[in-house]
Design a protein around this motif. Structure first.
Motif, PDB file in Angstrom:
ATOM      1  N   GLY A 155      47.340  46.786  43.850  1.00  0.00           N
ATOM      2  CA  GLY A 155      48.377  46.399  44.845  1.00  0.00           C
ATOM      3  C   GLY A 155      47.775  45.395  45.664  1.00  0.00           C
ATOM      4  O   GLY A 155      47.254  44.514  45.257  1.00  0.00           O
ATOM      5  N   GLU A 156      47.670  45.725  46.967  1.00  0.00           N
ATOM      6  CA  GLU A 156      46.874  44.886  48.124  1.00  0.00           C
ATOM      7  C   GLU A 156      45.688  45.350  48.486  1.00  0.00           C
ATOM      8  O   GLU A 156      44.947  44.633  49.238  1.00  0.00           O
ATOM      9  CB  GLU A 156      47.871  45.067  49.525  1.00  0.00           C
ATOM     10  CG  GLU A 156      49.254  44.724  49.135  1.00  0.00           C
ATOM     11  CD  GLU A 156      49.500  43.161  48.696  1.00  0.00           C
ATOM     12  OE1 GLU A 156      48.840  42.566  49.237  1.00  0.00           O
ATOM     13  OE2 GLU A 156      50.342  42.796  47.954  1.00  0.00           O
ATOM     14  N   THR A 157      44.919  46.121  47.586  1.00  0.00           N
ATOM     15  CA  THR A 157      43.636  46.735  48.079  1.00  0.00           C
ATOM     16  C   THR A 157      42.593  45.946  47.156  1.00  0.00           C
ATOM     17  O   THR A 157      42.780  46.088  45.774  1.00  0.00           O
ATOM     18  CB  THR A 157      43.580  48.260  47.832  1.00  0.00           C
ATOM     19  OG1 THR A 157      44.536  49.000  48.848  1.00  0.00           O
ATOM     20  CG2 THR A 157      42.008  48.659  48.275  1.00  0.00           C
ATOM     21  N   LEU A 158      41.761  45.395  47.580  1.00  0.00           N
ATOM     22  CA  LEU A 158      40.478  44.817  46.766  1.00  0.00           C
ATOM     23  C   LEU A 158      39.753  45.768  46.421  1.00  0.00           C
ATOM     24  O   LEU A 158      38.923  46.611  46.938  1.00  0.00           O
ATOM     25  CB  LEU A 158      39.931  43.690  47.807  1.00  0.00           C
ATOM     26  CG  LEU A 158      38.578  43.325  46.939  1.00  0.00           C
ATOM     27  CD1 LEU A 158      38.922  42.185  46.129  1.00  0.00           C
ATOM     28  CD2 LEU A 158      37.755  42.272  48.139  1.00  0.00           C
ATOM     29  N   VAL A 159      39.594  46.034  45.038  1.00  0.00           N
ATOM     30  CA  VAL A 159      38.852  46.952  44.426  1.00  0.00           C
ATOM     31  C   VAL A 159      37.417  46.495  44.015  1.00  0.00           C
ATOM     32  O   VAL A 159      36.445  47.127  44.333  1.00  0.00           O
ATOM     33  CB  VAL A 159      39.592  47.300  42.909  1.00  0.00           C
ATOM     34  CG1 VAL A 159      38.772  48.290  42.016  1.00  0.00           C
ATOM     35  CG2 VAL A 159      40.839  47.791  43.292  1.00  0.00           C
ATOM     36  N   THR A 163      45.741  43.746  39.505  1.00  0.00           N
ATOM     37  CA  THR A 163      45.759  42.467  39.259  1.00  0.00           C
ATOM     38  C   THR A 163      44.533  41.649  39.557  1.00  0.00           C
ATOM     39  O   THR A 163      43.708  42.275  40.249  1.00  0.00           O
ATOM     40  CB  THR A 163      46.652  41.680  40.050  1.00  0.00           C
ATOM     41  OG1 THR A 163      46.780  41.975  41.469  1.00  0.00           O
ATOM     42  CG2 THR A 163      48.185  42.012  39.441  1.00  0.00           C
ATOM     43  N   ALA A 164      44.273  40.214  39.059  1.00  0.00           N
ATOM     44  CA  ALA A 164      42.808  39.683  39.193  1.00  0.00           C
ATOM     45  C   ALA A 164      43.465  38.287  39.690  1.00  0.00           C
ATOM     46  O   ALA A 164      44.309  37.614  39.073  1.00  0.00           O
ATOM     47  CB  ALA A 164      42.128  39.568  38.209  1.00  0.00           C
ATOM     48  N   LYS A 165      42.599  37.657  40.679  1.00  0.00           N
ATOM     49  CA  LYS A 165      42.779  36.378  41.074  1.00  0.00           C
ATOM     50  C   LYS A 165      41.679  35.608  41.696  1.00  0.00           C
ATOM     51  O   LYS A 165      40.537  36.427  41.809  1.00  0.00           O
ATOM     52  CB  LYS A 165      43.921  36.066  42.161  1.00  0.00           C
ATOM     53  CG  LYS A 165      43.406  36.737  43.509  1.00  0.00           C
ATOM     54  CD  LYS A 165      44.508  36.482  44.564  1.00  0.00           C
ATOM     55  CE  LYS A 165      44.025  37.134  45.774  1.00  0.00           C
ATOM     56  NZ  LYS A 165      45.091  37.088  46.980  1.00  0.00           N
ATOM     57  N   VAL A 166      41.633  34.433  41.368  1.00  0.00           N
ATOM     58  CA  VAL A 166      40.490  33.692  41.967  1.00  0.00           C
ATOM     59  C   VAL A 166      40.436  33.172  43.174  1.00  0.00           C
ATOM     60  O   VAL A 166      41.499  32.611  43.660  1.00  0.00           O
ATOM     61  CB  VAL A 166      40.331  32.374  40.806  1.00  0.00           C
ATOM     62  CG1 VAL A 166      39.227  31.382  41.304  1.00  0.00           C
ATOM     63  CG2 VAL A 166      40.059  32.537  39.698  1.00  0.00           C
ATOM     64  N   LYS A 167      39.311  33.276  43.999  1.00  0.00           N
ATOM     65  CA  LYS A 167      39.253  32.783  45.322  1.00  0.00           C
ATOM     66  C   LYS A 167      38.258  31.969  45.299  1.00  0.00           C
ATOM     67  O   LYS A 167      36.854  32.252  45.124  1.00  0.00           O
ATOM     68  CB  LYS A 167      39.089  34.130  46.348  1.00  0.00           C
ATOM     69  CG  LYS A 167      38.887  33.440  47.472  1.00  0.00           C
ATOM     70  CD  LYS A 167      38.536  34.807  48.660  1.00  0.00           C
ATOM     71  CE  LYS A 167      38.544  34.322  50.100  1.00  0.00           C
ATOM     72  NZ  LYS A 167      39.412  33.502  50.631  1.00  0.00           N
ATOM     73  N   TRP A 168      38.475  30.696  45.629  1.00  0.00           N
ATOM     74  CA  TRP A 168      37.341  29.633  45.712  1.00  0.00           C
ATOM     75  C   TRP A 168      36.622  29.683  46.912  1.00  0.00           C
ATOM     76  O   TRP A 168      37.119  30.194  48.086  1.00  0.00           O
ATOM     77  CB  TRP A 168      38.066  28.198  45.304  1.00  0.00           C
ATOM     78  CG  TRP A 168      38.856  27.957  44.254  1.00  0.00           C
ATOM     79  CD1 TRP A 168      40.104  27.602  44.254  1.00  0.00           C
ATOM     80  CD2 TRP A 168      38.232  28.027  42.978  1.00  0.00           C
ATOM     81  NE1 TRP A 168      40.286  27.515  42.820  1.00  0.00           N
ATOM     82  CE2 TRP A 168      39.251  27.621  42.217  1.00  0.00           C
ATOM     83  CE3 TRP A 168      36.904  28.269  42.356  1.00  0.00           C
ATOM     84  CZ2 TRP A 168      39.214  27.769  40.730  1.00  0.00           C
ATOM     85  CZ3 TRP A 168      36.851  28.201  40.850  1.00  0.00           C
ATOM     86  CH2 TRP A 168      37.899  28.135  40.276  1.00  0.00           C
ATOM     87  N   ASP A 169      35.254  29.190  46.887  1.00  0.00           N
ATOM     88  CA  ASP A 169      34.602  29.006  48.129  1.00  0.00           C
ATOM     89  C   ASP A 169      35.148  27.482  48.726  1.00  0.00           C
ATOM     90  O   ASP A 169      35.038  26.458  48.005  1.00  0.00           O
ATOM     91  CB  ASP A 169      33.190  28.892  47.702  1.00  0.00           C
ATOM     92  CG  ASP A 169      32.313  28.318  48.732  1.00  0.00           C
ATOM     93  OD1 ASP A 169      32.877  27.982  50.042  1.00  0.00           O
ATOM     94  OD2 ASP A 169      30.931  28.469  48.677  1.00  0.00           O
ATOM     95  N   GLU A 170      35.998  27.637  49.712  1.00  0.00           N
ATOM     96  CA  GLU A 170      36.354  26.568  50.201  1.00  0.00           C
ATOM     97  C   GLU A 170      35.773  25.428  50.895  1.00  0.00           C
ATOM     98  O   GLU A 170      36.303  24.247  50.915  1.00  0.00           O
ATOM     99  CB  GLU A 170      37.499  27.011  51.312  1.00  0.00           C
ATOM    100  CG  GLU A 170      38.661  27.709  50.875  1.00  0.00           C
ATOM    101  CD  GLU A 170      39.703  28.054  51.646  1.00  0.00           C
ATOM    102  OE1 GLU A 170      39.659  27.723  53.126  1.00  0.00           O
ATOM    103  OE2 GLU A 170      40.894  28.634  51.474  1.00  0.00           O
ATOM    104  N   THR A 171      34.419  25.567  50.861  1.00  0.00           N
ATOM    105  CA  THR A 171      33.309  24.560  51.182  1.00  0.00           C
ATOM    106  C   THR A 171      33.492  23.712  49.880  1.00  0.00           C
ATOM    107  O   THR A 171      32.729  22.665  50.035  1.00  0.00           O
ATOM    108  CB  THR A 171      32.220  24.799  51.631  1.00  0.00           C
ATOM    109  OG1 THR A 171      31.298  25.684  50.685  1.00  0.00           O
ATOM    110  CG2 THR A 171      32.131  25.703  52.924  1.00  0.00           C
TER     111      THR A 171
END
Length: 471
Positions: free
Chosen positions: A389-393, A352-360
């Motif tokens: 799964g839960e592992t960042l690739v 799966t793929a998801k977006v992680k924003w820079d929270e600043t």
């Protein structure tokens, strides 16, 4: 030393190679240095002892070819000198003779197909003089200059675990590399037009001023039948009949062998939209080609490329909650490079793929977010993350396609215009009431201003009538 393959080796290739697991790569020897890389995705599919020191043997010649092409002229004739006389008799060679004249391009065939150490020596001396800019320097000095250029090229490529002492790979304790470094070299070399053409050739013939040469590629993955090889090559190596390690997806490669390095193989394969490079160092001669063939089959047939982003695609949009009124409420973002994952077919549903924003800068998910600061065009906003799964690739940075300002106090009157109008009307009414009360309190009356009307279109100035006469 010359490669003694023999019939016993070929039989062992059939019966002793590691089997490919169901949707996976073969089991490699515990002492082998291995890196398996998929080119289109940029993914390392497998790595073993990738940063440990190994002897590269004749896979060294990929660097020799790179330096020669970078500093030489492919069409320039080169004369073979006495440098070839210093090689041992059992050294792998292309059968070159002193005073033989060949263009550099032909010497590269002699270097890479039959893995000629004589070609390596000739190239090192002649291109070394060219690098030094002095055709009169000694063979030894020219040789040293060429080796220095090899080490400089390795440094430039980021091969931090590599050191060269010769152009051919014959054993020297200080001549070493790592599987990770060899992958860097292979990617660069196989992408070079001349090296790509040569390493993909199975046979090459050339007539010189001395003799006619016929050179066969030592990469056995390329031959359906050993009868395709020259008679001399078959006799020397004891080969005949069908080739059990032929692989139709194999495209190119470079072999190497010394007693200290064992069998080394750098190889390429492609098919079904996949392209791979494999590095196997310190392998048993009896299994290395089988391991390589099984590896190619596994990558081509049992992996899928999952494309998560395309740098040309600017359709990724996040809705911004606190948008500046003149910027709109949608912010486009993209990756600057394609993000592709090579995944086993049996396991691809777990990716799966998801977006992680820079929270600043942004807080939220990929569909709705709050802007924490003004964003400039091209500014990194976060990253696209791929998980098994839960592992960042793997990840890829995300960038803003356009600029956007965070909301400020001036935006609210425009955004809530209907409220603004009501407030203005209330304020005007209050001001009217206050004005009237002020006038009454101070006993101030309005003065009416009379305006005389014009008569019969005449101007506003009055005219006197002449007095009547009395009779």
């Amino acid at each position: 030393m010359k490669r003694k393959i023999g019939l016993l080796l070929i039989l062992s290739l059939v019966f002793c190679t590691s089997a490919v697991m169901a949707a996976g790569l073969p089991a490699y020897g515990a002492d082998e240095g291995v890196v398996i890389y998929e080119v289109n995705s940029g993914d390392i599919l497998f790595a073993q002892k990738q940063d440990e020191k190994f002897y590269p043997a004749s896979t060294t010649k990929l660097m020799t070819a790179l330096v020669a092409i970078e500093n030489g002229d492919l069409n320039e004739n080169i004369t073979v000198g006495d440098e070839i006389s210093y090689l041992d008799e059992d050294s792998s060679n292309a059968g070159l003779e002193e005073e033989e004249v060949l263009p550099l391009n032909e010497l590269l065939y002699a270097l890479l197909l039959p893995s000629g150490n004589d070609a390596a020596e000739t190239i090192a001396v002649n291109i070394g003089r060219r690098i030094a800019g002095d055709g009169s320097i000694s063979s030894d000095k020219a040789y040293e200059t060429f080796i220095a250029a090899m080490n400089q090229k390795a440094k430039d490529l980021g091969m931090t675990g590599t050191n060269y002492t010769n152009p051919h790979g014959l054993h020297n304790d200080n001549h070493f590399t790592t599987p990770a470094d060899m992958l860097i070299l292979a990617k660069t070399a196989f992408d070079e037009t001349t090296i790509k053409a040569i390493t993909r050739a199975k046979v090459h013939e050339v007539q010189t001023n001395k003799t006619k040469h016929k050179w066969n590629n030592t990469n056995l993955l390329l031959y359906t039948n050993f009868n395709e090889l020259s008679e001399e090559f078959r006799v020397i190596n004891g080969l005949s009949g069908a080739n059990p390690v032929f692989n139709g997806y194999a495209t190119s490669g470079k072999t190497g062998f010394t007693e200290e390095a064992n069998k080394c193989l750098v190889f390429e394969g492609e098919g079904n939209d996949k392209k791979m490079i494999g590095i196997i160092l310190n392998a048993d001669q009896a299994v290395v080609f089988g391991e390589a063939s099984d590896t190619i089959n596994a990558v081509v047939k049992e992996y899928e490329l999952l494309e998560w982003s395309d740098p040309e695609d600017e359709d990724r949009v996040v809705q911004v909650v606190n948008y500046h009124v003149f910027d709109g409420n949608k912010l486009k973002y993209k990756t600057n490079e394609a993000l592709i994952t090579a995944a086993p077919q049996t396991d691809q549903a777990n990716y799966t793929a998801k977006v992680k924003w820079d929270e600043t800068k942004m807080i939220g998910d990929e569909t709705l977010a709050n802007l924490e600061a003004d964003i400039k065009e091209g500014e990194q906003l976060g990253e696209l993350q791929v998980y098994n799964g839960e592992t960042l690739v793997e990840t890829a940075p995300l960038y803003a396609v356009k600029a956007m300002k965070a909301r400020n106090w001036m935006d609210y009157p425009i955004l809530y215009w209907y409220v603004t109008i009501i407030v203005i009307m209330i304020l005007l009414a209050i001001l009217r009431i206050m004005f009237v009360q002020f006038m009454r309190k101070n006993n101030i009356k309005y003065k009416k201003i009379k305006i005389k009307k014009k008569q019969n279109g005449s101007d506003s100035r009055s005219t006197k009538q002449p007095p009547k006469r009395r009779r």
